[in-house]
Design an enzyme around this catalytic site. Structure first.
Site, short mmCIF file in Angstrom:
data_model
loop_
_atom_site.label_atom_id
_atom_site.label_comp_id
_atom_site.label_asym_id
_atom_site.label_seq_id
_atom_site.Cartn_x
_atom_site.Cartn_y
_atom_site.Cartn_z
N MET A 1 -5.71 3.73 -2.87
CA MET A 1 -5.83 3.66 -4.32
C MET A 1 -6.73 2.50 -4.78
SD MET A 1 -1.82 4.40 -5.27
CE MET A 1 -2.10 4.38 -7.05
N HIS A 2 -7.03 2.51 -6.07
CA HIS A 2 -7.65 1.39 -6.80
C HIS A 2 -9.13 1.17 -6.54
CE1 HIS A 2 -3.43 0.53 -7.40
NE2 HIS A 2 -3.26 0.06 -6.19
N ASP B 1 -2.18 7.37 -1.95
CA ASP B 1 -1.59 7.37 -0.61
C ASP B 1 -0.07 7.26 -0.62
OD1 ASP B 1 -1.73 4.74 -1.50
OD2 ASP B 1 -2.85 4.00 0.22
#
Length: 486
Positions: free
Chosen positions: A81-82, A236
Site C-alpha cells: 500500500m501507500h 496487501d
C-alpha cells in the site's frame, strides 16, 4: 473447471497463485523484486519491474499449467500500500515509485495531519502515506509534479497494464490520506490541500467487484479466454484478511512479514486516530478494519540474519520450540521508524543491555521479544485484546513456533496457524477474483481455512513478560530524549 489467479505485488517479490473453483491451489510462481535506497530514509521501486515480473509469472504458469490457464475466469489483485506511482501524458511513468516504507515526507505529513484531515480520513497522516509524498514531490521535484496527470497505487498500476483501466478499491485507497474513509469516496478537500483534483484519481470500486477485463492483446499473448474479469482486489493486509477469512467483526490476524500487523475487522466505522491506529475500509462492502503496524517485524530478523550471516530459520532454531522467560537484553525494532503507537519516522532501532557474554541466541531472543512487544503496543492502541478472541498468524515469521508461543503469551491471546497451504494475500486476491467473476456471495467464498494448530498464552511466564514489556515501554522515551538532545 474454471480457474482463478491471485497476483500479489509485494515489496520484495511478485507472487502469482492459480486456484480452481474449489479454492484448491494448482500452481504458484514467485519472482524477486529489488528496492532502491538512493538516500537516507528513501525507498523506491521501478514500476517497469512489476510488469516484467508479471509477464514472467504468466509465462511460467502458462508453460506449467496450459489447461488450467486456458480455463482462467477471474483475476484478483493485491499489493503493498501507500506507494506513489506518478504518471504523465499517455500514462508514462515520471519517476520511480516512492514506497510505503519511505520516510522522506515526514515534514509534509506533519503539515497535513490536523483535525480536519483526521475527521475526513479517520487516520493520522503518516509519512508513508501517499498524499504527503506528492507534497514532497511538488516541493523538491516541481518539474515532475507539473507533469503529473494520474497517481496510482502500485497494484493499480499493474491493473492499468492488465485492463487499460485506471481503477482502485477502497482498502488501498484508504491508505492515501485522500479518501473520506467513512463515505468510501475521494475527498475533494484533501485533494485540494495537496494541489490535486478528482481527475488525478482512479475510479473506485469495492474489492469484490469487477474493475475491468483483461486486455485482448494480453489474452491473445497467453492464449487466455476473452473477457477475463479483474476484481478490485485489496491492499496487501485486506487481501491477507480475505485469505484467512477475517471478514467478520471481532475476527483478526497477526502478520509477521517485513512489517508487522495486528488486523481486526469491524462492522462500523469507528476511527481512533489519536492512537496512531489505522482505520481503513475493508476489501468487502460495508466493512472496515483497524490495524496497528510496526514497520520492521520479520524485517528485524532479516536484518539480524544479514548481520550475523545466518539464515533466519537457523537463528530461531537456536531457541528450540519451548518458550523461555524474557532475557535481559532489550530491542526496539524501529529500523525504519515506527507507526503504531509512536508515529515517529525519525526513530531508529536500539539494542539495550548488551553484556560481555551476550551471544547470538541472546540477540535473536531480544529481536523476537522486541517485535512481540511492538505488537502488544498495537493491541494496546486498539483497546487491548478483548476485541478479539483469536488471531490467525500469517507471514514468514509464523514459521517459527517459538515466536508464535511468545506472541500468544505477550498478547494474551490465542494464536492459530492455518494448515499447510498458501492463505496469504495472493490467495485472498484469488478469492476476490472468484467473487467478481462468478458473482459469488463473499460470505460463502471467503471463509476461515483449516487450522493446523493453535498456541495458547503460557500463564507461567505472564508476570515475567509483563515486567519486560514495561521495561521495553520505558526505553523509547529515554532513547528518544537522548536522540533529540544529540
Amino acid at each position: 473447471m474454471p480457474t482463478f489467479l491471485g497476483l500479489d505485488l509485494g515489496t520484495s517479490s511478485l507472487k502469482a497463485l492459480l486456484i480452481d473453483e474449489t479454492q484448491s491451489p494448482i500452481a504458484s510462481v514467485s519472482l524477486p523484486l529489488t528496492v532502491e535506497r538512493p538516500d537516507f530514509g528513501w525507498s523506491e521501486q521501478d514500476p517497469a519491474s512489476w510488469i516484467a515480473a508479471c509477464e514472467k509469472a504468466l509465462d511460467q504458469l502458462k508453460a506449467e499449467q496450459p489447461q488450467a490457464m486456458a480455463a482462467l475466469a477471474g483475476i484478483g489483485l493485491s499489493g503493498h500500500m501507500h506507494g506513489a506511482t506518478l504518471l504523465g501524458e499517455g500514462d508514462a511513468v515520471l519517476r520511480p515509485c516512492i514506497l510505503w516504507n519511505d520516510t522522506r515526507s515526514h515534514a509534509e505529513a506533519a503539515e497535513l495531519d490536523d483535525a480536519e484531515s483526521r475527521a475526513i480520513t479517520g487516520n493520522i497522516v503518516f509519512p508513508g502515506f501517499t498524499a504527503p509524498k506528492l507534497v514532497w514531490v511538488e516541493r523538491h521535484e516541481p518539474e515532475i509534479f507539473a507533469k503529473v496527470r494520474r497517481v496510482l497505487l502500485p497494484k493499480d498500476y499493474l491493473r492499468l497494464w492488465l485492463t487499460g483501466e485506471a481503477v482502485s478499491e477502497m482498502s488501498d485507497a484508504a491508505g492515501t490520506a485522500w479518501l473520506d474513509t467513512g463515505k468510501r469516496d475521494w475527498s475533494a478537500t484533501m485533494l485540494e490541500r495537496t494541489h490535486l483534483s478528482i481527475d488525478t484519481m482512479p475510479r473506485l470500486v469495492e474489492g469484490s467487484e469487477a474493475s475491468g477485463t483483461l486486455r485482448a492483446e494480453l489474452a491473445a499473448r497467453w492464449g487466455l479466454p476473452a473477457g477475463i474479469v479483474v476484481a478490485g482486489g485489496g491492499g496487501d493486509n485486506a487481501a491477507s484478511a480475505c485469505g484467512v477469512g477475517v471478514v467478520a467483526p471481532g475476527t483478526g490476524f497477526l502478520s509477521l512479514g517485513t512489517s508487522g500487523v495486528v488486523f481486526t475487522a469491524t462492522a462500523g466505522y469507528t476511527p481512533a486516530p489519536e492512537t496512531a491506529l489505522h482505520t481503513f475500509c475493508h476489501a468487502l462492502p460495508g466493512l472496515w478494519h483497524q490495524m496497528g503496524v510496526t514497520l520492521s517485524a520479520a524485517g528485524s530478523l532479516e536484518w539480524l540474519s544479514k548481520l550475523l550471516q545466518e539464515k533466519p530459520g537457523e537463528l530461531t532454531a537456536r531457541l528450540g520450540d519451548d518458550l523461555q522467560g524474557p532475557g535481559r537484553l532489550l530491542f526496539l525494532p524501529y529500523l525504519s521508524g515506527e507507526r503504531t503507537p509512536h508515529n515517529d519516522a525519525a526513530m531508529r532501532g536500539v539494542f539495550a543491555g548488551l553484556e560481555a557474554d551476550t551471544d547470538r541466541a541472546d540477540m535473536v531472543k531480544a529481536v523476537l521479544e522486541g517485535v512481540a512487544f511492538s505488537m502488544r503496543d498495537c493491541l494496546e492502541a486498539g483497546g487491548g485484546t478483548h476485541t478479539v478472541d483469536r488471531l490467525i498468524a500469517v507471514g514468514a515469521g509464523s514459521r517459527s513456533h517459538y515466536w508464535l508461543r511468545l506472541m500468544a503469551t505477550v498478547l494474551d491471546t490465542e494464536i492459530a496457524l492455518p494448515a499447510a497451504g498458501d492463505f496469504g494475500a495472493a490467495f485472498g486476491a484469488a478469492r476476490l477474483g472468484i467473487c467478481a467473476a462468478a458473482g459469488a456471495d463473499p460470505k460463502e467464498v471467503i471463509t476461515v481455512p483449516p487450522l493446523a494448530e493453535s498456541f495458547a498464552p503460557q500463564p507461567e511466564f505472564k508476570a515475567e513478560f509483563e515486567a519486560a514489556y514495561r521495561r521495553y515501554r520505558a526505553l523509547y522515551p529515554a532513547v528518544k530524549g537522548a536522540l533529540s538532545a544529540a
